[in-house]
Write a protein that holds these residues in place. Structure first.
Motif, short mmCIF file in Angstrom:
data_model
loop_
_atom_site.label_atom_id
_atom_site.label_comp_id
_atom_site.label_asym_id
_atom_site.label_seq_id
_atom_site.Cartn_x
_atom_site.Cartn_y
_atom_site.Cartn_z
N PHE A 180 -6.56 1.44 0.60
CA PHE A 180 -6.75 2.89 0.74
C PHE A 180 -7.33 3.50 -0.53
O PHE A 180 -7.20 4.71 -0.75
N TYR A 235 -4.52 10.64 -1.48
CA TYR A 235 -3.13 10.58 -1.00
C TYR A 235 -2.52 11.99 -1.04
O TYR A 235 -2.76 12.75 -1.97
N GLY A 273 0.35 6.52 9.82
CA GLY A 273 -0.40 5.63 8.95
C GLY A 273 0.41 4.46 8.42
O GLY A 273 0.05 3.88 7.41
N ASP A 274 1.50 4.09 9.12
CA ASP A 274 2.24 2.89 8.69
C ASP A 274 2.73 2.11 9.91
O ASP A 274 2.67 2.60 11.04
N HIS A 332 2.78 4.30 1.34
CA HIS A 332 1.37 4.30 1.71
C HIS A 332 1.17 4.78 3.16
O HIS A 332 0.09 4.63 3.71
N GLU A 365 -9.22 6.74 -0.48
CA GLU A 365 -8.61 7.90 0.17
C GLU A 365 -7.87 8.79 -0.84
O GLU A 365 -7.38 8.30 -1.85
N ARG A 384 0.79 9.04 2.03
CA ARG A 384 -0.67 9.02 1.97
C ARG A 384 -1.28 10.04 2.94
O ARG A 384 -2.19 10.78 2.60
N THR A 385 -0.73 10.09 4.16
CA THR A 385 -1.36 10.88 5.21
C THR A 385 -0.82 12.31 5.31
O THR A 385 -1.44 13.16 5.95
N LYS A 389 -2.50 4.05 -5.81
CA LYS A 389 -2.91 3.72 -4.43
C LYS A 389 -2.81 2.22 -4.14
O LYS A 389 -2.63 1.42 -5.03
N HIS A 449 -3.82 9.66 11.08
CA HIS A 449 -3.94 10.60 9.96
C HIS A 449 -3.73 12.02 10.47
O HIS A 449 -3.89 12.29 11.67
#
Ligand code: SF4
Length: 265
Positions: free
Chosen positions: A69, A74, A110-111, A99, A72, A103-104, A65, A134
Motif C-alpha cells: 500500500f 493512510y 480493506g482487511d 493496514h 496510498e 488505512r481506509t 506503510k 475503501h
C-alpha cells in the motif's frame, strides 16, 4: 503526512478542522457525554488523541506503510462508528487493523477479517455489497451499524485494558444514541464481549448477573426501558480463526441469520 487532516475531503470523514479533540481520558468522557447527535459523536471520535501509545502507533504505521500500500494515503486516525443512524443490529468489533481500517478510514474495510465479515453480511442481507475495500466504494449496511471497542489500531492487535477503558465513553455514548432502535447486539470476539457489557449498562440496559461467558452463539436476553433486546456472541473472523477453521462462512451466516430473526421479533 502522519494522518488525514479532518475535513480535507476523505470520503465519509465525519470531522471538520474545528472538531474538538480529546487529549486525555477525562476529555473523552466530557466530549462523549456532550455529543448530542451521532454526527457530533463520530466526528469527535475520529480525531481523538487520548491514548499516547495508540496515537504513536497508528501514525507510525500510516507513515511507514506496508509495501503493498506504499502508494496510498493512510487514514491514520481513530475509526468512528459507521452504518445506519437507526440500526436494529449493532456489530461490535475489537479494534481496527493497522493496514485495514487504519488505512481506509472505515471499520473492517480493506482487511481479511472484513472480507469474511462483509461477505456474510451481504449473504444475510445486512450489507449491499459482498466486499468492503475503501471508503467511498458504495458499500452500505442495511439495518446495521458497526463499532469498535477500541477505535485505534493497536500494536499486535492487542489493546491494553487501560486503552479499552479510555475508549469506553465513545462506545457507551454511541450505544446510547442508537438504543431506541437496536434489537440485537453482536459482539465479535471475547474482547468485544467484555467491552460491551459496561457500555450497555451505561446506556441504560438491564443486564443479567453474573455475566454469561462468551462463546460462539452465546445469546443473552437484555432490555432497556422494558424493550427487549439480545446480545449475541460470535467468534471474531480474524485471520487465525478463519485459517484454522474455528470460524467458517457457514458459522457466520448462521449467526447473522439468527440476528436477523431476533431483530424482527
Ligand atoms: S483508542 Fe479510543 S480513547 Fe484511545 S486514542 Fe483511540 S479513540 Fe481515543
Amino acid at each position: 503526512m502522519t494522518f488525514v487532516p479532518p475535513g480535507s475531503g476523505w470520503p465519509g470523514d465525519p470531522a471538520r478542522p474545528d472538531t474538538p479533540v480529546a487529549h486525555d481520558p477525562a476529555e473523552v468522557e466530557e466530549l462523549a457525554e456532550t455529543s448530542g447527535t451521532l454526527g457530533e459523536l463520530t466526528a469527535r471520535q475520529s480525531v481523538c488523541r487520548a491514548c499516547p501509545r495508540l496515537v504513536e502507533w497508528r501514525e507510525e504505521v500510516a507513515t511507514v506503510k506496508r509495501r503493498a500500500f506504499a502508494g496510498e494515503t493512510y487514514w491514520g486516525r481513530p475509526i468512528a462508528g459507521w452504518g445506519e443512524d437507526r440500526p436494529e443490529v449493532l456489530i461490535v468489533g475489537l479494534a481496527p487493523a493497522a493496514h485495514g481500517g487504519n488505512r481506509t478510514g472505515r471499520i473492517f474495510t480493506g482487511d481479511r477479517s472484513g472480507d469474511w465479515l462483509f461477505a456474510s453480511l451481504h449473504r444475510t442481507g445486512l450489507a449491499v455489497q459482498e466486499t468492503s475495500v475503501h471508503a467511498g466504494d458504495g458499500q452500505r449496511l442495511v439495518g446495521a451499524r458497526m463499532l469498535a471497542a477500541v477505535r485505534c489500531a493497536p500494536p499486535a492487535n492487542k489493546p491494553e485494558p487501560s486503552e479499552r477503558t479510555n475508549c469506553l465513553p465513545w462506545l457507551a455514548r454511541e450505544v446510547e444514541l442508537v438504543a431506541d432502535s437496536v434489537r440485537v447486539i453482536v459482539a465479535l470476539g471475547g474482547f468485544a464481549w467484555q467491552a460491551v457489557w459496561p457500555a450497555l449498562r451505561q446506556a441504560g440496559y438491564a443486564l443479567p448477573r453474573p455475566r454469561p461467558p462468551f462463546g460462539h452463539g452465546a445469546e443473552v436476553e437484555i432490555s432497556r426501558g422494558g424493550t427487549p433486546a439480545h446480545l449475541l456472541g460470535c467468534y471474531h473472523p480474524s485471520q487465525q480463526n478463519t485459517f484454522t477453521g474455528r470460524v467458517t462462512a457457514e458459522m457466520l451466516d448462521t449467526l447473522f441469520t439468527r440476528a436477523n430473526a431476533l431483530r424482527r421479533l
